[in-house]
Design a protein around this motif. Structure first.
Motif, PDB file in Angstrom:
ATOM      1  N   ASN A  46     -14.290   3.056 -17.635  1.00  0.00           N
ATOM      2  CA  ASN A  46     -14.668   4.109 -16.692  1.00  0.00           C
ATOM      3  C   ASN A  46     -15.904   3.745 -15.878  1.00  0.00           C
ATOM      4  OD1 ASN A  46     -12.500   5.714 -17.596  1.00  0.00           O
ATOM      5  ND2 ASN A  46     -13.695   7.545 -17.200  1.00  0.00           N
ATOM      6  N   SER A  47     -16.896   3.151 -16.499  1.00  0.00           N
ATOM      7  CA  SER A  47     -18.098   2.789 -15.733  1.00  0.00           C
ATOM      8  C   SER A  47     -17.781   1.707 -14.704  1.00  0.00           C
ATOM      9  CB  SER A  47     -19.244   2.372 -16.656  1.00  0.00           C
ATOM     10  OG  SER A  47     -18.903   1.225 -17.397  1.00  0.00           O
ATOM     11  N   GLU A  48     -16.817   0.839 -15.008  1.00  0.00           N
ATOM     12  CA  GLU A  48     -16.413  -0.200 -14.051  1.00  0.00           C
ATOM     13  C   GLU A  48     -15.543   0.376 -12.923  1.00  0.00           C
ATOM     14  OE1 GLU A  48     -16.997  -3.648 -14.083  1.00  0.00           O
ATOM     15  OE2 GLU A  48     -18.307  -3.537 -15.833  1.00  0.00           O
ATOM     16  N   LEU A  49     -14.779   1.428 -13.220  1.00  0.00           N
ATOM     17  CA  LEU A  49     -13.908   2.017 -12.205  1.00  0.00           C
ATOM     18  C   LEU A  49     -14.611   3.074 -11.347  1.00  0.00           C
ATOM     19  CD1 LEU A  49     -10.506   2.537 -14.073  1.00  0.00           C
ATOM     20  CD2 LEU A  49     -11.119   0.748 -12.439  1.00  0.00           C
ATOM     21  N   ALA A  50     -15.638   3.716 -11.878  1.00  0.00           N
ATOM     22  CA  ALA A  50     -16.298   4.831 -11.176  1.00  0.00           C
ATOM     23  C   ALA A  50     -16.691   4.507  -9.734  1.00  0.00           C
ATOM     24  CB  ALA A  50     -17.501   5.319 -11.976  1.00  0.00           C
ATOM     25  N   PRO A  51     -17.321   3.356  -9.452  1.00  0.00           N
ATOM     26  CA  PRO A  51     -17.681   3.071  -8.054  1.00  0.00           C
ATOM     27  C   PRO A  51     -16.474   2.955  -7.118  1.00  0.00           C
ATOM     28  CG  PRO A  51     -18.883   1.623  -9.547  1.00  0.00           C
ATOM     29  CD  PRO A  51     -17.836   2.325 -10.359  1.00  0.00           C
ATOM     30  N   SER A  52     -15.301   2.683  -7.669  1.00  0.00           N
ATOM     31  CA  SER A  52     -14.082   2.543  -6.865  1.00  0.00           C
ATOM     32  C   SER A  52     -13.380   3.880  -6.640  1.00  0.00           C
ATOM     33  CB  SER A  52     -13.115   1.573  -7.548  1.00  0.00           C
ATOM     34  OG  SER A  52     -13.710   0.307  -7.700  1.00  0.00           O
ATOM     35  N   LYS A  88       0.852  -1.179   0.000  1.00  0.00           N
ATOM     36  CA  LYS A  88       0.000   0.000   0.000  1.00  0.00           C
ATOM     37  C   LYS A  88       0.897   1.241   0.000  1.00  0.00           C
ATOM     38  CE  LYS A  88      -4.028   1.939   2.244  1.00  0.00           C
ATOM     39  NZ  LYS A  88      -5.039   1.836   3.267  1.00  0.00           N
ATOM     40  N   LEU A  89       0.472   2.239  -0.734  1.00  0.00           N
ATOM     41  CA  LEU A  89       1.210   3.499  -0.798  1.00  0.00           C
ATOM     42  C   LEU A  89       0.895   4.313   0.453  1.00  0.00           C
ATOM     43  CD1 LEU A  89       3.039   4.998  -2.836  1.00  0.00           C
ATOM     44  CD2 LEU A  89       0.977   6.052  -3.724  1.00  0.00           C
ATOM     45  N   ASP A  90       1.918   4.682   1.204  1.00  0.00           N
ATOM     46  CA  ASP A  90       1.708   5.384   2.475  1.00  0.00           C
ATOM     47  C   ASP A  90       1.325   6.852   2.317  1.00  0.00           C
ATOM     48  OD1 ASP A  90       2.360   3.086   3.932  1.00  0.00           O
ATOM     49  OD2 ASP A  90       4.487   3.609   3.998  1.00  0.00           O
ATOM     50  N   ASN A  91       1.739   7.458   1.208  1.00  0.00           N
ATOM     51  CA  ASN A  91       1.578   8.909   1.084  1.00  0.00           C
ATOM     52  C   ASN A  91       0.593   9.322  -0.018  1.00  0.00           C
ATOM     53  OD1 ASN A  91       3.283   8.010  -0.965  1.00  0.00           O
ATOM     54  ND2 ASN A  91       4.446   9.913  -1.013  1.00  0.00           N
ATOM     55  N   ILE A  92      -0.468   8.584  -0.203  1.00  0.00           N
ATOM     56  CA  ILE A  92      -1.442   8.898  -1.261  1.00  0.00           C
ATOM     57  C   ILE A  92      -2.021  10.306  -1.088  1.00  0.00           C
ATOM     58  CG2 ILE A  92      -3.535   7.962  -0.185  1.00  0.00           C
ATOM     59  CD1 ILE A  92      -2.666   7.199  -3.783  1.00  0.00           C
ATOM     60  N   ALA A  93      -2.096  10.781   0.135  1.00  0.00           N
ATOM     61  CA  ALA A  93      -2.642  12.121   0.400  1.00  0.00           C
ATOM     62  C   ALA A  93      -1.797  13.217  -0.243  1.00  0.00           C
ATOM     63  CB  ALA A  93      -2.742  12.355   1.902  1.00  0.00           C
ATOM     64  N   ASP A  94      -0.551  12.930  -0.555  1.00  0.00           N
ATOM     65  CA  ASP A  94       0.336  13.916  -1.167  1.00  0.00           C
ATOM     66  C   ASP A  94       0.002  14.228  -2.620  1.00  0.00           C
ATOM     67  OD1 ASP A  94       1.682  13.791   1.224  1.00  0.00           O
ATOM     68  OD2 ASP A  94       3.430  12.733   0.427  1.00  0.00           O
ATOM     69  N   TYR A  95      -0.813  13.366  -3.258  1.00  0.00           N
ATOM     70  CA  TYR A  95      -1.038  13.494  -4.692  1.00  0.00           C
ATOM     71  C   TYR A  95      -2.413  14.071  -5.013  1.00  0.00           C
ATOM     72  CZ  TYR A  95       3.055  10.573  -4.719  1.00  0.00           C
ATOM     73  OH  TYR A  95       4.310  10.091  -4.500  1.00  0.00           O
ATOM     74  N   ASP A  96      -2.419  14.970  -6.002  1.00  0.00           N
ATOM     75  CA  ASP A  96      -3.678  15.560  -6.496  1.00  0.00           C
ATOM     76  C   ASP A  96      -4.171  14.825  -7.730  1.00  0.00           C
ATOM     77  OD1 ASP A  96      -3.565  17.770  -4.638  1.00  0.00           O
ATOM     78  OD2 ASP A  96      -1.953  18.567  -5.874  1.00  0.00           O
ATOM     79  N   PHE A 151      -6.858  -1.548  -5.739  1.00  0.00           N
ATOM     80  CA  PHE A 151      -5.934  -0.444  -5.471  1.00  0.00           C
ATOM     81  C   PHE A 151      -6.695   0.835  -5.133  1.00  0.00           C
ATOM     82  CE2 PHE A 151      -3.756   3.333  -7.173  1.00  0.00           C
ATOM     83  CZ  PHE A 151      -2.647   3.351  -6.346  1.00  0.00           C
ATOM     84  N   LEU A 152      -7.645   1.214  -5.977  1.00  0.00           N
ATOM     85  CA  LEU A 152      -8.377   2.470  -5.783  1.00  0.00           C
ATOM     86  C   LEU A 152      -9.211   2.460  -4.505  1.00  0.00           C
ATOM     87  CD1 LEU A 152      -9.507   2.975  -9.477  1.00  0.00           C
ATOM     88  CD2 LEU A 152      -7.810   4.359  -8.245  1.00  0.00           C
ATOM     89  N   GLN A 198      -8.741   1.120  -1.665  1.00  0.00           N
ATOM     90  CA  GLN A 198      -8.047   1.116  -0.368  1.00  0.00           C
ATOM     91  C   GLN A 198      -7.628   2.512   0.096  1.00  0.00           C
ATOM     92  OE1 GLN A 198      -4.652  -1.495  -0.602  1.00  0.00           O
ATOM     93  NE2 GLN A 198      -3.807  -0.471  -2.382  1.00  0.00           N
ATOM     94  N   TYR A 199      -7.992   3.545  -0.681  1.00  0.00           N
ATOM     95  CA  TYR A 199      -7.606   4.918  -0.341  1.00  0.00           C
ATOM     96  C   TYR A 199      -8.802   5.856  -0.321  1.00  0.00           C
ATOM     97  CZ  TYR A 199      -3.055   3.098  -1.758  1.00  0.00           C
ATOM     98  OH  TYR A 199      -1.920   2.344  -1.880  1.00  0.00           O
ATOM     99  N   ASP A 200      -8.642   6.959   0.405  1.00  0.00           N
ATOM    100  CA  ASP A 200      -9.601   8.060   0.336  1.00  0.00           C
ATOM    101  C   ASP A 200      -9.170   8.923  -0.841  1.00  0.00           C
ATOM    102  OD1 ASP A 200     -11.240  10.253   0.579  1.00  0.00           O
ATOM    103  OD2 ASP A 200     -10.542  10.824   2.581  1.00  0.00           O
ATOM    104  N   LEU A 201      -9.958   8.918  -1.890  1.00  0.00           N
ATOM    105  CA  LEU A 201      -9.614   9.635  -3.111  1.00  0.00           C
ATOM    106  C   LEU A 201     -10.363  10.954  -3.250  1.00  0.00           C
ATOM    107  CD1 LEU A 201      -9.626   6.545  -5.520  1.00  0.00           C
ATOM    108  CD2 LEU A 201      -7.650   7.637  -4.422  1.00  0.00           C
ATOM    109  N   THR A 202     -10.997  11.380  -2.188  1.00  0.00           N
ATOM    110  CA  THR A 202     -11.787  12.610  -2.218  1.00  0.00           C
ATOM    111  C   THR A 202     -10.961  13.782  -2.737  1.00  0.00           C
ATOM    112  OG1 THR A 202     -13.075  11.814  -0.346  1.00  0.00           O
ATOM    113  CG2 THR A 202     -13.210  14.175  -0.835  1.00  0.00           C
ATOM    114  N   GLY A 203     -11.487  14.448  -3.778  1.00  0.00           N
ATOM    115  CA  GLY A 203     -10.854  15.626  -4.338  1.00  0.00           C
ATOM    116  C   GLY A 203      -9.719  15.356  -5.313  1.00  0.00           C
TER     117      GLY A 203
END
Length: 158
Positions: free
Chosen positions: A123-129, A69-77, A97-98, A100-105
């Motif tokens: 995209n339709s398959e990834l959107a819920p993730s 798991k990537l520890d610093n996902i919050a660093d990326y926009d 992968f998607l 397991q993270y908070d991707l908000t914003g």
């Protein structure tokens, strides 16, 4: 200035090469999405309905475990997410992968490799993730696409 990440899953090395060129083109960090249990050649035999990849892709709720798991996902926009096209969509390990993270914003931009398949319903398959994220339309590339073309594409997405 926003910080960018290229995260990719590569079963045979083709997507890895493209991901490295994209990371160079857009000045991004890079992260390999590795399955906890690596895929063998037999696992990837799409002509065998009992192969691991065929079984995983026939059940869209299946989530193969990710090794790290990537520890610093919050660093990326902006996160470019790369993968080979399997059954006209992203392999379900990308959903793992998607999810397991908070991707908000964050902005998620898919890119793929394939011998001939298009992005299909990726995209339709990834959107819920991608809850809370902006999911951009992805693009499939030939394996030999150069950095200039990748940069031109990345600049067009903004």
């Amino acid at each position: 200035m926003s910080k960018k990440l290229v995260a990719y899953f590569s079963a045979s090395g083709v997507t890895a090469k493209l991901a490295k060129r994209l990371a160079n083109a857009v000045d991004a960090d890079i992260f390999e999405i590795k399955p906890e249990k690596p895929y063998t050649t037999a696992d990837l035999d799409w002509t065998n309905k009992k192969s691991r990849s065929s079984v995983e892709m026939s059940d869209k709720s299946f989530r193969p475990a990710v090794a790290e798991k990537l520890d610093n996902i919050a660093d990326y926009d902006t996160i470019y997410v790369g993968f080979p096209i399997w059954w006209y969509v992203a392999p379900t390990i990308i959903n793992t992968f998607l999810e397991q993270y908070d991707l908000t914003g964050k902005t998620i931009i898919p890119f793929a490799t394939s011998g001939s398949s298009r992005m299909g319903k990726t995209n339709s398959e990834l959107a819920p993730s991608c809850k809370g994220a902006i999911l951009k339309e992805g693009k499939r590339f030939e394996e030999n696409t150069d950095e200039i073309e990748l940069k031109k594409w990345a600049d067009s997405i903004r």
